[in-house]
Write a protein that holds these residues in place. Sequence first.
Motif, short mmCIF file in Angstrom:
data_model
loop_
_atom_site.label_atom_id
_atom_site.label_comp_id
_atom_site.label_asym_id
_atom_site.label_seq_id
_atom_site.Cartn_x
_atom_site.Cartn_y
_atom_site.Cartn_z
N GLY A 118 -76.88 -29.67 -112.52
CA GLY A 118 -76.73 -30.75 -111.78
C GLY A 118 -75.96 -31.59 -112.42
N SER A 119 -75.74 -33.07 -112.03
CA SER A 119 -74.80 -33.82 -112.71
C SER A 119 -75.26 -35.19 -112.24
CB SER A 119 -73.40 -33.53 -112.16
OG SER A 119 -72.53 -34.50 -112.61
N ASP A 120 -74.94 -36.28 -113.08
CA ASP A 120 -75.11 -37.76 -112.89
C ASP A 120 -73.76 -38.09 -113.01
OD1 ASP A 120 -78.00 -37.96 -112.80
OD2 ASP A 120 -78.12 -38.03 -115.17
N ASP A 121 -72.80 -37.46 -113.10
CA ASP A 121 -71.51 -37.93 -113.46
C ASP A 121 -70.45 -37.64 -112.31
OD1 ASP A 121 -69.85 -39.42 -115.24
OD2 ASP A 121 -68.58 -37.53 -115.36
N ASP A 122 -70.74 -36.41 -111.35
CA ASP A 122 -69.91 -35.97 -110.37
C ASP A 122 -69.88 -37.27 -109.33
OD1 ASP A 122 -68.47 -33.73 -110.00
OD2 ASP A 122 -70.17 -32.53 -109.57
N ASP A 123 -68.74 -37.06 -108.47
CA ASP A 123 -68.62 -37.91 -107.30
C ASP A 123 -68.11 -36.87 -106.35
OD1 ASP A 123 -65.93 -37.55 -107.62
OD2 ASP A 123 -65.87 -39.41 -108.61
N MET A 124 -67.85 -37.41 -104.98
CA MET A 124 -67.61 -36.58 -104.02
C MET A 124 -66.29 -35.68 -104.19
SD MET A 124 -68.83 -34.99 -101.23
CE MET A 124 -70.33 -36.11 -101.07
N ILE A 125 -65.33 -36.41 -104.50
CA ILE A 125 -63.82 -35.97 -104.97
C ILE A 125 -64.00 -34.91 -105.76
CG2 ILE A 125 -61.41 -36.33 -105.87
CD1 ILE A 125 -61.84 -39.18 -104.58
N THR A 126 -64.77 -34.94 -107.04
CA THR A 126 -64.70 -34.06 -108.00
C THR A 126 -65.59 -32.68 -107.68
OG1 THR A 126 -66.49 -35.20 -109.11
CG2 THR A 126 -64.03 -35.60 -109.84
N LEU A 127 -66.60 -32.95 -106.78
CA LEU A 127 -67.70 -32.13 -106.33
C LEU A 127 -67.05 -31.23 -105.49
CD1 LEU A 127 -70.44 -30.89 -106.05
CD2 LEU A 127 -70.61 -32.56 -104.10
N ILE A 128 -66.05 -31.65 -104.42
CA ILE A 128 -65.22 -30.65 -103.61
C ILE A 128 -64.09 -30.03 -104.33
CG2 ILE A 128 -63.72 -30.69 -101.54
CD1 ILE A 128 -65.32 -33.22 -100.62
N GLY A 129 -63.43 -30.79 -105.22
CA GLY A 129 -62.38 -30.29 -105.94
C GLY A 129 -62.77 -28.90 -106.85
#
Length: 224
Positions: A118-129
């Motif tokens: 899991g991640s507290d630092d991911d956002d939608m852009i980095t997740l999709i990328g």
Amino acid sequence: MQDLTLIIPAKYESESLPIFLNELSNLDCKKLIVLEESDKETINSIKHFKNINILYQSKNGYGAALIEGVENCTTHHFCIINADGSMNPDYLKDMLKITNDKNLDFLFASRYEKPGGGSDDDDMITLIGNYIFTKIGNLFFSLNISDILYTFVLGKTSSFKNLKLKSSDFTLCVEFPIKAKRNGYSLGTTPSYERNRIGGKKKVNAFKDGLLILLKMINMFFKK
């Protein structure tokens, strides 16, 4: 853990690094901080720490910091762990055990492997990328890893040095596992939860670095 060196790339991390080093203080392993000599603020923030080594990188960039760090590593194992505190050192003992038990060359921590990732630092852009790049890596390079852009990696120092990696920027994230796979090294993955960074700002530009990573993967696919 005396045969382990933590490779800690740091760039403008005067806020995070001292706190993170305090967290690492009870670990019986070597700590190698890799940064640019011009980063006086970060250097001054850790002057009072003992039992650490500092390496001034000769080339700029995240990839260069990792390559030069491992090249100067003398222990059997190394582990890349970022200075911002987002990679949790509580995983290190288990990662080292898995690497030894399975005789792996490299163990890649994964934010997307369940249970436990899991991640507290991911956002939608980095997740999709990351999802797209990981799919490309698995489809075209048979990597069989679930988090290609996460450089929380523990492995054999000699195996890393044999790869002769060249990328001085964030494209090292994909050059590393692709070359490791092509050279017949054994790769493994383990779940890992990414924490919020302690302070400072992300160094990755999602769009610019994402494009460079894509171009790197295309180049490596056609240049076998």
